[in-house]
Design a protein around this motif. Structure first.
Motif, PDB file in Angstrom:
ATOM      1  N   LEU A  34       0.791  -1.355   0.077  1.00 39.67           N
ATOM      2  CA  LEU A  34      -0.018   0.103   0.011  1.00 39.67           C
ATOM      3  C   LEU A  34       0.897   1.239  -0.018  1.00 39.67           C
ATOM      4  O   LEU A  34       1.846   1.230   0.840  1.00 39.67           O
ATOM      5  N   SER A  35       0.418   2.318  -0.809  1.00 37.16           N
ATOM      6  CA  SER A  35       1.321   3.517  -0.780  1.00 37.16           C
ATOM      7  C   SER A  35       0.693   4.319   0.196  1.00 37.16           C
ATOM      8  O   SER A  35      -0.386   4.051   0.844  1.00 37.16           O
ATOM      9  N   GLU A  36       1.554   5.472   0.558  1.00 38.51           N
ATOM     10  CA  GLU A  36       1.045   6.334   1.366  1.00 38.51           C
ATOM     11  C   GLU A  36      -0.286   6.895   1.112  1.00 38.51           C
ATOM     12  O   GLU A  36      -1.138   7.320   1.759  1.00 38.51           O
ATOM     13  N   GLU A  37      -0.303   7.482  -0.265  1.00 36.55           N
ATOM     14  CA  GLU A  37      -1.614   7.817  -0.851  1.00 36.55           C
ATOM     15  C   GLU A  37      -2.576   7.151  -0.789  1.00 36.55           C
ATOM     16  O   GLU A  37      -3.781   7.737  -0.333  1.00 36.55           O
ATOM     17  N   THR A  38      -2.576   5.933  -0.803  1.00 42.65           N
ATOM     18  CA  THR A  38      -3.815   5.118  -0.763  1.00 42.65           C
ATOM     19  C   THR A  38      -4.185   4.767   0.838  1.00 42.65           C
ATOM     20  O   THR A  38      -5.401   5.100   1.085  1.00 42.65           O
ATOM     21  N   LEU A  39      -3.308   4.976   1.663  1.00 41.68           N
ATOM     22  CA  LEU A  39      -3.437   4.851   3.200  1.00 41.68           C
ATOM     23  C   LEU A  39      -4.053   6.251   3.666  1.00 41.68           C
ATOM     24  O   LEU A  39      -5.023   6.284   4.121  1.00 41.68           O
ATOM     25  N   LEU A  40      -3.898   7.467   2.926  1.00 47.96           N
ATOM     26  CA  LEU A  40      -4.318   8.791   3.312  1.00 47.96           C
ATOM     27  C   LEU A  40      -5.790   8.774   2.827  1.00 47.96           C
ATOM     28  O   LEU A  40      -6.679   9.124   3.620  1.00 47.96           O
ATOM     29  N   ILE A  94      -9.576   3.257   9.843  1.00 45.73           N
ATOM     30  CA  ILE A  94      -8.505   4.039  10.349  1.00 45.73           C
ATOM     31  C   ILE A  94      -7.896   3.341  11.613  1.00 45.73           C
ATOM     32  O   ILE A  94      -6.723   3.271  11.725  1.00 45.73           O
ATOM     33  N   MET A  95      -8.818   2.679  12.546  1.00 45.11           N
ATOM     34  CA  MET A  95      -8.235   1.901  13.634  1.00 45.11           C
ATOM     35  C   MET A  95      -7.215   0.751  12.856  1.00 45.11           C
ATOM     36  O   MET A  95      -6.124   0.651  13.616  1.00 45.11           O
ATOM     37  N   ALA A  96      -7.513  -0.029  11.859  1.00 39.22           N
ATOM     38  CA  ALA A  96      -6.633  -0.766  11.292  1.00 39.22           C
ATOM     39  C   ALA A  96      -5.341  -0.155  10.846  1.00 39.22           C
ATOM     40  O   ALA A  96      -4.233  -0.732  11.101  1.00 39.22           O
ATOM     41  N   VAL A  97      -5.380   0.899  10.391  1.00 35.94           N
ATOM     42  CA  VAL A  97      -4.000   1.450   9.965  1.00 35.94           C
ATOM     43  C   VAL A  97      -3.161   1.954  11.077  1.00 35.94           C
ATOM     44  O   VAL A  97      -1.992   2.044  10.975  1.00 35.94           O
ATOM     45  N   VAL A 103       4.096   3.893  10.557  1.00 40.41           N
ATOM     46  CA  VAL A 103       2.926   4.929  10.172  1.00 40.41           C
ATOM     47  C   VAL A 103       3.896   6.091  10.238  1.00 40.41           C
ATOM     48  O   VAL A 103       4.633   6.632  10.882  1.00 40.41           O
ATOM     49  N   SER A 104       3.869   7.147   9.060  1.00 44.45           N
ATOM     50  CA  SER A 104       4.548   7.782   8.545  1.00 44.45           C
ATOM     51  C   SER A 104       3.894   9.493   9.469  1.00 44.45           C
ATOM     52  O   SER A 104       2.793   9.390   9.875  1.00 44.45           O
ATOM     53  N   GLU A 105       4.876  10.649   9.574  1.00 47.03           N
ATOM     54  CA  GLU A 105       4.262  11.594  10.036  1.00 47.03           C
ATOM     55  C   GLU A 105       3.293  12.049   9.509  1.00 47.03           C
ATOM     56  O   GLU A 105       1.954  12.708  10.175  1.00 47.03           O
ATOM     57  N   ARG A 106       3.003  12.141   8.410  1.00 49.46           N
ATOM     58  CA  ARG A 106       1.926  12.551   7.384  1.00 49.46           C
ATOM     59  C   ARG A 106       0.608  11.917   7.733  1.00 49.46           C
ATOM     60  O   ARG A 106      -0.272  12.316   7.942  1.00 49.46           O
TER      61      ARG A 106
END
Length: 361
Positions: A104-110, A121-124, A130-133
């Protein structure tokens, strides 16, 4: 086509009505092919499987999709398209992918954080990294329960500005207070602001962190405090002007000493504002810190203030008993004295210094 590739192609024929035994057998075959050390699947074969699993995200039942998602989540292979599809699926399907997939890319996670449910969101928040962004987005869109989970994740990177947002929420959320105080990276100036809001056990932990902070950490915290603008203003008492005049008389007569505080306290409500002003001047703390400590009464904070100012133990005990009369304070002299001794003077002085910096802005 190789044996592994043919197995992937078989997934095209796995219709929603297939028996659970058929699904398990085929998934086991595909899993064996992925984990077989004898020969790694080719790029073409993995692309084939990625495409087929992506189709499965829309064509099969939730149960089948969930089994596929677990396969994708557990694989070291980058099933990019399938992972993204499953991440946006129902939570039963998405959960293993959101927690474990490295594709998963950060964009997908966002996108998941901003568009999907709190369960997503809880799963994330459970991911190894987990990045700062991403942490900032989680705090912006997540409930207190979700944010608590993020704080408990040692693999989550959280910026100072995001910590500040959490600290503001923690002022009115007991759910956030403990995980925020426990976090090893939370800026100590934010803990100082939270001190007045949390229960006794967390206050002791905050004081311990003050005492163990390095000079570099302290200087960074003081600088942050100087740069932060306080926008909350407390309504001042109606008799403030009269109390300030009496305070000036005490100062001019060189009577503004710690020993005068018990007498002011005994004068009762008519001199309560004067008592607060005098205490604030003697311990070098602002009115917005003194007022809730006196009105509460907040004996823990009073101990911190008096200890930091170097008051005698007996004087603090006298003040604590006077303020805690409604709680049979006279019978708690030993308790108050032990509380006072438990506060490290250096940590108390640091806390007061933080409050002074905050009051200056």
């Amino acid at each position: 086509m190789s044996q592994a590739g043919s197995r992937y192609a078989l997934l095209r024929n796995l219709y929603a009505g297939a028996s659970s035994d058929q699904r398990r057998q085929l998934l086991r075959q595909v899993t064996d092919a992925l984990t077989n050390n004898a020969r790694s699947p080719s790029e073409a074969e993995l692309a084939e499987l990625d495409q087929v699993l992506t189709l499965a995200a829309s064509e099969y039942s939730t149960q089948v999709r969930t089994e596929f998602a677990r396969l994708v989540a557990a694989s070291v292979t980058r099933f990019c398209h399938a992972s993204e599809q499953f991440a946006m699926d129902d939570i039963e399907v998405a959960k293993p992918v959101l927690r474990h997939s490295r594709a998963l890319s950060e964009e997908t996670l966002l996108r998941v954080v901003t568009e999907k449910s709190q369960a997503h969101i809880m799963a994330v928040t459970k991911r190894d990294n987990v990045s700062e962004r991403l942490s900032e987005a989680i705090v912006s869109h997540g409930t207190d329960e979700v944010v608590s989970s993020l704080l408990a994740n040692e693999g989550a990177r959280i910026s100072d500005s995001t910590f500040e947002t959490v600290a503001k929420r923690a002022e009115t959320s007991t759910m956030l207070q403990a995980p925020l105080v426990h976090h090893q990276d939370v800026p100590i100036d934010l803990l100082n602001g939270l001190y007045l809001k949390v229960e006794a056990g967390l206050r002791r932990e905050i004081v311990q962190k003050f005492g163990s902070a390095s000079p570099a950490e302290l200087e960074k915290a003081f600088e942050r405090g100087r740069n932060r603008i306080t926008t909350a203003f407390r309504r001042m008492p109606n008799d403030l002007g009269q109390a300030q005049q009496r305070l000036a008389v005490l100062r001019n007569n060189l009577q503004l000493l710690p020993q005068v505080l018990p007498a002011l306290l005994r004068e009762g409500r008519t001199s309560r504002t004067l008592f607060k002003l005098a205490l604030g001047r003697l311990v070098d703390a602002s009115f917005d810190v003194i007022e809730p400590a006196v009105d509460g009464p907040d004996i823990d904070t009073l101990a911190l203030l008096c200890r930091g100012a170097g008051f005698e133990r007996a004087l603090f005990v006298t003040l604590a008993i006077g303020l805690a009369t409604g709680e049979k304070g006279i019978g708690r002299a030993d308790e108050f004295g032990n509380l006072y001794e438990s506060v490290p003077p250096e940590a108390a002085q640091r806390a007061i210094r933080f409050w002074k910096v905050r009051a200056a802005h």
